[in-house]
Design an enzyme around this catalytic site. Sequence first.
Site, mmCIF file in Angstrom:
data_model
loop_
_atom_site.group_PDB
_atom_site.id
_atom_site.type_symbol
_atom_site.label_atom_id
_atom_site.label_comp_id
_atom_site.label_asym_id
_atom_site.label_seq_id
_atom_site.Cartn_x
_atom_site.Cartn_y
_atom_site.Cartn_z
ATOM 1 N N PRO A 1 0.799 -1.220 0.000
ATOM 2 C CG PRO A 1 -0.734 -1.525 1.690
ATOM 3 C CD PRO A 1 0.569 -2.037 1.188
ATOM 4 C CD GLU A 2 4.328 3.492 -3.105
ATOM 5 O OE1 GLU A 2 4.487 4.722 -3.057
ATOM 6 O OE2 GLU A 2 5.058 2.757 -3.765
ATOM 7 C CG HIS B 1 -1.140 -13.933 7.329
ATOM 8 N ND1 HIS B 1 -0.131 -14.177 8.241
ATOM 9 C CD2 HIS B 1 -0.891 -14.744 6.274
ATOM 10 C CE1 HIS B 1 0.689 -15.081 7.749
ATOM 11 N NE2 HIS B 1 0.256 -15.440 6.565
ATOM 12 N NE ARG C 1 5.712 -9.174 2.587
ATOM 13 C CZ ARG C 1 6.236 -8.746 1.449
ATOM 14 N NH1 ARG C 1 6.945 -7.645 1.441
ATOM 15 N NH2 ARG C 1 6.076 -9.396 0.339
ATOM 16 N NE ARG D 1 17.872 17.448 3.582
ATOM 17 C CZ ARG D 1 16.724 16.918 4.019
ATOM 18 N NH1 ARG D 1 15.706 17.694 4.316
ATOM 19 N NH2 ARG D 1 16.607 15.616 4.174
#
Length: 271
Positions: free
Chosen positions: A2-3, A91, A110, A152
């Site tokens: 998932p993003e 799960h 996971r 940066r």
Amino acid sequence: MPELPEVETTCRGIAPHIENNTITKIIVRNRNLRWPIPIGLNSKLKNKKIFSVTRRAKYLLIEAEAGTLIIHLGMSGSLRILPTAEVVEKHDHFEIQFKDGICLRLRDPRRFGSVLFVKADPLNHKLLINLGPEPLSDEFNAALLFEKSRKRKTTIKQFIMDAKIVVGVGNIYASEALFLSKIHPKRLAGKLTKEQSKSLSKAIKNILKQAIKQGGTTLKDFTSSDGKPGYFSQKLKVYNRAGEPCLNCDKPIKQITLGQRSTFYCTHCQT
DNA sequence: TTAATCACCTGAGGGC
DNA sequence: TGCCCTCAGGTGATTA
């Protein structure tokens, strides 16, 4: 995996089913996610109504009468609306059952995801308070990207994946956005020009908008709240395409590792 | 303050 | 067929 678009898709998918619905039971089958699921959620939330389901970065915020559940799907998590009688699988770690016979079930093989609970404003939670702007908001723009990147010394890819700069740009969309804006992933953030900042901020917005429209990206683990896969992977231009020809110039896509993450780019188009 | 690295975890895939 | 190893990845914590 998932993003932001996957989380947004999940948010939109579950909201109509659980908003204004009443919780009858909360079941925790495995407390050991990224952080232990708090004890006593059932007594706190039983018979409470859910007011809203919203998203901040990749966190889902389920606001109920007694407080707010903050859910992160981690690497492999998915939330699905199911009949309460649906068989529980290996799960399926967490579940909210509702008055009308449905349940919201969290599956996370996971176990990198998390379920937290706060009584106060969730946006003041330590995980959320320091987050950067939403990528699709007006607050995130070329000027902000340019200003924050000054001096940066990290690579531009790692820079745009930093949630303090902008939230929701994960590994897949970082490679895709850099390809769209023709910027080499190893370019130092501090060397970004104003023109590139404009192009990159626009690319990030476009790629995320498209992915949300398509229902997220399916690689291995992601399915939306109704169990259907996302379709955006069919549109990925560089991610996971090492050795395959660039869609612009036919040169092979290269894979490197940046910040311990696979990174894909075109050696010819991206400079 | 910034940058780099580690840790968490399991399934998939490759090699033998 | 089974075992072992490597890889993948989001993000907070730790270290330099």
